[in-house]
Design a protein around this motif. Sequence first.
Motif, PDB file in Angstrom:
ATOM      1  N   ILE A 121      22.545  13.215  17.188  1.00 16.46           N
ATOM      2  CA  ILE A 121      23.840  13.469  17.818  1.00 16.46           C
ATOM      3  C   ILE A 121      24.936  13.194  16.795  1.00 16.46           C
ATOM      4  N   SER A 122      25.949  14.041  16.786  1.00 12.00           N
ATOM      5  CA  SER A 122      27.062  13.859  15.862  1.00 12.00           C
ATOM      6  C   SER A 122      28.330  14.416  16.499  1.00 12.00           C
ATOM      7  N   ARG A 123      29.480  14.140  15.869  1.00 18.99           N
ATOM      8  CA  ARG A 123      30.719  14.677  16.412  1.00 18.99           C
ATOM      9  C   ARG A 123      31.659  15.072  15.296  1.00 18.99           C
ATOM     10  N   ASP A 124      32.522  16.025  15.625  1.00 16.27           N
ATOM     11  CA  ASP A 124      33.568  16.480  14.732  1.00 16.27           C
ATOM     12  C   ASP A 124      34.880  16.156  15.428  1.00 16.27           C
ATOM     13  N   ASN A 125      35.530  15.108  14.963  1.00 17.35           N
ATOM     14  CA  ASN A 125      36.754  14.654  15.631  1.00 17.35           C
ATOM     15  C   ASN A 125      37.844  15.718  15.622  1.00 17.35           C
ATOM     16  N   ALA A 126      37.961  16.421  14.521  1.00 16.70           N
ATOM     17  CA  ALA A 126      39.026  17.418  14.393  1.00 16.70           C
ATOM     18  C   ALA A 126      38.844  18.563  15.385  1.00 16.70           C
ATOM     19  N   LYS A 127      37.578  18.861  15.712  1.00 12.17           N
ATOM     20  CA  LYS A 127      37.292  19.973  16.621  1.00 12.17           C
ATOM     21  C   LYS A 127      37.024  19.506  18.043  1.00 12.17           C
ATOM     22  N   ASN A 128      37.076  18.184  18.265  1.00  8.49           N
ATOM     23  CA  ASN A 128      36.733  17.642  19.585  1.00  8.49           C
ATOM     24  C   ASN A 128      35.401  18.197  20.083  1.00  8.49           C
ATOM     25  N   THR A 129      34.437  18.187  19.196  1.00 11.46           N
ATOM     26  CA  THR A 129      33.136  18.775  19.509  1.00 11.46           C
ATOM     27  C   THR A 129      32.031  17.777  19.185  1.00 11.46           C
ATOM     28  N   VAL A 130      31.059  17.699  20.063  1.00  8.29           N
ATOM     29  CA  VAL A 130      29.881  16.877  19.833  1.00  8.29           C
ATOM     30  C   VAL A 130      28.666  17.803  19.738  1.00  8.29           C
ATOM     31  N   TYR A 131      27.731  17.438  18.883  1.00 10.69           N
ATOM     32  CA  TYR A 131      26.564  18.271  18.613  1.00 10.69           C
ATOM     33  C   TYR A 131      25.277  17.512  18.931  1.00 10.69           C
ATOM     34  N   LEU A 132      24.242  18.268  19.188  1.00  9.62           N
ATOM     35  CA  LEU A 132      22.904  17.708  19.300  1.00  9.62           C
ATOM     36  C   LEU A 132      21.976  18.596  18.478  1.00  9.62           C
ATOM     37  N   GLN A 133      21.591  18.106  17.313  1.00  8.21           N
ATOM     38  CA  GLN A 133      20.641  18.809  16.466  1.00  8.21           C
ATOM     39  C   GLN A 133      19.242  18.415  16.907  1.00  8.21           C
ATOM     40  N   MET A 134      18.455  19.398  17.304  1.00  6.93           N
ATOM     41  CA  MET A 134      17.110  19.142  17.819  1.00  6.93           C
ATOM     42  C   MET A 134      16.091  19.771  16.879  1.00  6.93           C
ATOM     43  N   SER A 135      15.173  18.970  16.387  1.00  8.20           N
ATOM     44  CA  SER A 135      14.143  19.440  15.466  1.00  8.20           C
ATOM     45  C   SER A 135      12.775  19.048  16.004  1.00  8.20           C
ATOM     46  N   SER A 136      11.739  19.667  15.421  1.00  4.04           N
ATOM     47  CA  SER A 136      10.355  19.389  15.848  1.00  4.04           C
ATOM     48  C   SER A 136      10.240  19.453  17.366  1.00  4.04           C
ATOM     49  N   LEU A 137      10.799  20.497  17.927  1.00  3.26           N
ATOM     50  CA  LEU A 137      10.835  20.629  19.384  1.00  3.26           C
ATOM     51  C   LEU A 137       9.449  20.764  19.971  1.00  3.26           C
ATOM     52  N   LYS A 138       9.282  20.203  21.164  1.00  2.00           N
ATOM     53  CA  LYS A 138       8.017  20.212  21.882  1.00  2.00           C
ATOM     54  C   LYS A 138       8.225  20.906  23.234  1.00  2.00           C
ATOM     55  N   PRO A 139       7.151  21.446  23.817  1.00  2.00           N
ATOM     56  CA  PRO A 139       7.297  22.065  25.148  1.00  2.00           C
ATOM     57  C   PRO A 139       7.905  21.113  26.177  1.00  2.00           C
ATOM     58  N   GLU A 140       7.631  19.831  26.055  1.00  2.00           N
ATOM     59  CA  GLU A 140       8.174  18.870  27.011  1.00  2.00           C
ATOM     60  C   GLU A 140       9.680  18.629  26.832  1.00  2.00           C
ATOM     61  N   ASP A 141      10.277  19.207  25.793  1.00  2.00           N
ATOM     62  CA  ASP A 141      11.735  19.143  25.642  1.00  2.00           C
ATOM     63  C   ASP A 141      12.431  20.221  26.473  1.00  2.00           C
ATOM     64  N   THR A 142      11.658  21.110  27.076  1.00  2.00           N
ATOM     65  CA  THR A 142      12.225  22.168  27.900  1.00  2.00           C
ATOM     66  C   THR A 142      13.001  21.581  29.068  1.00  2.00           C
ATOM     67  N   ALA A 143      14.279  21.980  29.180  1.00  2.00           N
ATOM     68  CA  ALA A 143      15.147  21.426  30.225  1.00  2.00           C
ATOM     69  C   ALA A 143      16.515  22.093  30.125  1.00  2.00           C
ATOM     70  N   VAL A 144      17.331  21.830  31.126  1.00  2.33           N
ATOM     71  CA  VAL A 144      18.756  22.132  31.016  1.00  2.33           C
ATOM     72  C   VAL A 144      19.420  20.910  30.396  1.00  2.33           C
ATOM     73  N   TYR A 145      20.153  21.133  29.325  1.00  5.17           N
ATOM     74  CA  TYR A 145      20.813  20.046  28.601  1.00  5.17           C
ATOM     75  C   TYR A 145      22.304  20.011  28.975  1.00  5.17           C
ATOM     76  N   TYR A 146      22.766  18.804  29.305  1.00  2.76           N
ATOM     77  CA  TYR A 146      24.140  18.603  29.728  1.00  2.76           C
ATOM     78  C   TYR A 146      24.878  17.681  28.765  1.00  2.76           C
ATOM     79  N   CYS A 147      26.089  18.055  28.459  1.00  7.60           N
ATOM     80  CA  CYS A 147      27.002  17.207  27.712  1.00  7.60           C
ATOM     81  C   CYS A 147      27.842  16.432  28.721  1.00  7.60           C
ATOM     82  N   ALA A 148      28.175  15.188  28.410  1.00  9.29           N
ATOM     83  CA  ALA A 148      28.963  14.385  29.342  1.00  9.29           C
ATOM     84  C   ALA A 148      29.889  13.441  28.587  1.00  9.29           C
ATOM     85  N   GLN A 149      31.008  13.106  29.228  1.00  8.82           N
ATOM     86  CA  GLN A 149      31.960  12.156  28.643  1.00  8.82           C
ATOM     87  C   GLN A 149      31.950  10.879  29.471  1.00  8.82           C
TER      88      GLN A 149
END
Length: 124
Positions: free
Chosen positions: A70-98
């Motif tokens: 997880i990372s963020r870009d303060n200037a863009k008010n954006t947060v990221y989630l870089q996902m690697s080595s994905l597995k079938p069990e990672d299948t889901a709806v992903y939600y961002c929250a404050q």
Amino acid sequence: QVQLVESGGGLVQAGGSLRLSCAASGRTFSSYAMGWFRQAPGKEREFVATIRWNTGATYYADSVKGRFTISRDNAKNTVYLQMSSLKPEDTAVYYCAQSKRMAVSTTAKEYDYWGQGTQVTVSS
């Protein structure tokens, strides 16, 4: 009014990577932590990762530690989630929250604004 807009979901093969983005507007983001949660069909929403906006301190669920970042870009008010080595069990709806507060939290009830969610599907 706070708005969180996620993007970047999709279909990927096991072992692949995706990067989710969450663009935020409407509140002073340096004062609140941000988090990612996910919900698979028939399961409860679960914590994935969180970041303290002002310091960049992070915390991860054990199931994604070492694979997701997880990372963020303060200037863009954006947060990221870089996902690697994905597995079938990672299948889901992903939600961002404050979060309601500055400190990081793994509990959904500590977050008062949510995005609409983005689908991530990992095929085997």
